[in-house]
Design a protein around this motif. Structure first.
Motif, PDB file in Angstrom:
ATOM      1  N   VAL A   1       0.830  -1.198   0.000  1.00  0.00           N
ATOM      2  CA  VAL A   1       0.000   0.000   0.000  1.00  0.00           C
ATOM      3  C   VAL A   1       0.866   1.249   0.000  1.00  0.00           C
ATOM      4  N   PRO A   2       0.345   2.345  -0.494  1.00  0.00           N
ATOM      5  CA  PRO A   2       1.135   3.583  -0.527  1.00  0.00           C
ATOM      6  C   PRO A   2       1.531   4.042   0.879  1.00  0.00           C
ATOM      7  N   ALA A   3       2.710   4.624   0.970  1.00  0.00           N
ATOM      8  CA  ALA A   3       3.210   5.171   2.233  1.00  0.00           C
ATOM      9  C   ALA A   3       3.385   6.682   2.069  1.00  0.00           C
ATOM     10  N   ASP A   4       3.551   7.358   3.187  1.00  0.00           N
ATOM     11  CA  ASP A   4       3.741   8.812   3.160  1.00  0.00           C
ATOM     12  C   ASP A   4       5.083   9.207   2.550  1.00  0.00           C
ATOM     13  N   SER A   5       6.018   8.286   2.565  1.00  0.00           N
ATOM     14  CA  SER A   5       7.363   8.574   2.093  1.00  0.00           C
ATOM     15  C   SER A   5       7.793   7.533   1.066  1.00  0.00           C
ATOM     16  N   PRO A   6       8.490   7.966   0.012  1.00  0.00           N
ATOM     17  CA  PRO A   6       8.996   6.975  -0.946  1.00  0.00           C
ATOM     18  C   PRO A   6      10.084   6.090  -0.361  1.00  0.00           C
ATOM     19  N   ALA A   7      10.610   6.464   0.807  1.00  0.00           N
ATOM     20  CA  ALA A   7      11.638   5.655   1.463  1.00  0.00           C
ATOM     21  C   ALA A   7      11.035   4.562   2.324  1.00  0.00           C
ATOM     22  N   THR A   8       9.687   4.476   2.358  1.00  0.00           N
ATOM     23  CA  THR A   8       8.995   3.491   3.187  1.00  0.00           C
ATOM     24  C   THR A   8       8.094   2.627   2.321  1.00  0.00           C
ATOM     25  N   ALA A   9       8.144   1.324   2.562  1.00  0.00           N
ATOM     26  CA  ALA A   9       7.220   0.384   1.921  1.00  0.00           C
ATOM     27  C   ALA A   9       6.338  -0.190   3.025  1.00  0.00           C
ATOM     28  N   VAL A  10       5.031  -0.227   2.777  1.00  0.00           N
ATOM     29  CA  VAL A  10       4.089  -0.770   3.746  1.00  0.00           C
ATOM     30  C   VAL A  10       3.462  -2.014   3.139  1.00  0.00           C
ATOM     31  N   LEU A  11       3.609  -3.144   3.834  1.00  0.00           N
ATOM     32  CA  LEU A  11       3.068  -4.416   3.366  1.00  0.00           C
ATOM     33  C   LEU A  11       2.011  -4.898   4.343  1.00  0.00           C
ATOM     34  N   LEU A  12       0.819  -5.172   3.843  1.00  0.00           N
ATOM     35  CA  LEU A  12      -0.270  -5.714   4.645  1.00  0.00           C
ATOM     36  C   LEU A  12      -0.371  -7.197   4.345  1.00  0.00           C
TER      37      LEU A  12
ATOM     38  N   THR B   1      14.841  -1.836  -3.097  1.00  0.00           N
ATOM     39  CA  THR B   1      15.336  -0.841  -4.044  1.00  0.00           C
ATOM     40  C   THR B   1      16.186   0.156  -3.277  1.00  0.00           C
ATOM     41  N   PRO B   2      17.031   0.909  -3.978  1.00  0.00           N
ATOM     42  CA  PRO B   2      17.852   1.902  -3.277  1.00  0.00           C
ATOM     43  C   PRO B   2      17.025   2.975  -2.565  1.00  0.00           C
ATOM     44  N   GLN B   3      15.809   3.242  -3.041  1.00  0.00           N
ATOM     45  CA  GLN B   3      14.983   4.281  -2.428  1.00  0.00           C
ATOM     46  C   GLN B   3      14.352   3.839  -1.113  1.00  0.00           C
TER      47      GLN B   3
ATOM     48  N   LEU C   1      10.602 -13.844   8.444  1.00  0.00           N
ATOM     49  CA  LEU C   1      10.659 -12.598   9.208  1.00  0.00           C
ATOM     50  C   LEU C   1      12.033 -12.383   9.831  1.00  0.00           C
ATOM     51  N   THR C   2      12.632 -13.438  10.362  1.00  0.00           N
ATOM     52  CA  THR C   2      13.964 -13.285  10.947  1.00  0.00           C
ATOM     53  C   THR C   2      15.016 -13.109   9.850  1.00  0.00           C
ATOM     54  N   GLY C   3      14.808 -13.731   8.720  1.00  0.00           N
ATOM     55  CA  GLY C   3      15.734 -13.575   7.597  1.00  0.00           C
ATOM     56  C   GLY C   3      15.717 -12.176   7.011  1.00  0.00           C
ATOM     57  N   ALA C   4      14.625 -11.459   7.189  1.00  0.00           N
ATOM     58  CA  ALA C   4      14.525 -10.095   6.663  1.00  0.00           C
ATOM     59  C   ALA C   4      15.537  -9.170   7.329  1.00  0.00           C
ATOM     60  N   ARG C   5      16.013  -9.562   8.509  1.00  0.00           N
ATOM     61  CA  ARG C   5      17.010  -8.734   9.201  1.00  0.00           C
ATOM     62  C   ARG C   5      18.299  -8.614   8.412  1.00  0.00           C
ATOM     63  N   SER C   6      18.586  -9.564   7.541  1.00  0.00           N
ATOM     64  CA  SER C   6      19.827  -9.513   6.766  1.00  0.00           C
ATOM     65  C   SER C   6      19.678  -8.690   5.481  1.00  0.00           C
ATOM     66  N   ARG C   7      18.487  -8.221   5.212  1.00  0.00           N
ATOM     67  CA  ARG C   7      18.270  -7.381   4.033  1.00  0.00           C
ATOM     68  C   ARG C   7      18.735  -5.954   4.338  1.00  0.00           C
TER      69      ARG C   7
END
Length: 139
Positions: free
Chosen positions: A41-52, A74-76, A98-104
């Motif tokens: 879903v859209p976020a207030d900032s292009p530096a943020t991704a929101v996943l539902l 992405t770099p943004q 979820l724990t693997g996402a910490r390495s991203r």
């Protein structure tokens, strides 16, 4: 729902997990084998991704979540917020992802309050305090 389009080149039979649909103006990833769903879903900032996230996430459906996390790498994007309120079931495959996402490269934050089943799963696996959880009222 409009007709889906596939994320990757090649035929759908080459990669059975992920399909991209446009629902109410947002992108939705849904595995064909369950009710699991990840909506970006859209976020207030292009530096943020929101996943539902909603539905069930197990070994068969977690590749859907992994695909979305790859898409938002992405770099943004510096911050990925994961809203799990709609998750009705999760197993060790969800915990692993979820724990693997910490390495991203981005910071990943779970938005609370977490559904009771997810909170219990994280507590039983000892991973609850290793993940960033915002707005969580559980001990």
């Amino acid at each position: 729902m409009t007709s889906g389009r596939f994320l990757r080149d090649g035929s759908p039979g080459d990669w059975p997990f992920i399909r991209l649909d446009l629902v109410a103006g947002t992108f939705v990833w849904r595995p064909p084998c369950s009710d699991g769903l990840v909506r970006c879903v859209p976020a207030d900032s292009p530096a943020t991704a929101v996943l539902l996230l909603s539905g069930e996430f197990d070994a068969e459906t977690v590749p859907c979540l992994r695909e979305v996390l790859d898409e938002v790498r992405t770099p943004q994007v510096e911050l990925v917020l994961l809203d799990l309120i709609g998750v009705t079931f999760g197993d060790c495959a969800l915990v692993h992802e979820l724990t693997g996402a910490r390495s991203r490269p981005q910071r990943h934050v779970l938005l609370g309050p977490l559904p009771r089943r997810v909170a219990r799963l994280l507590a039983l696996t000892g991973t609850r305090h290793t993940l960033d959880i915002a707005l969580d009222d559980a001990p």
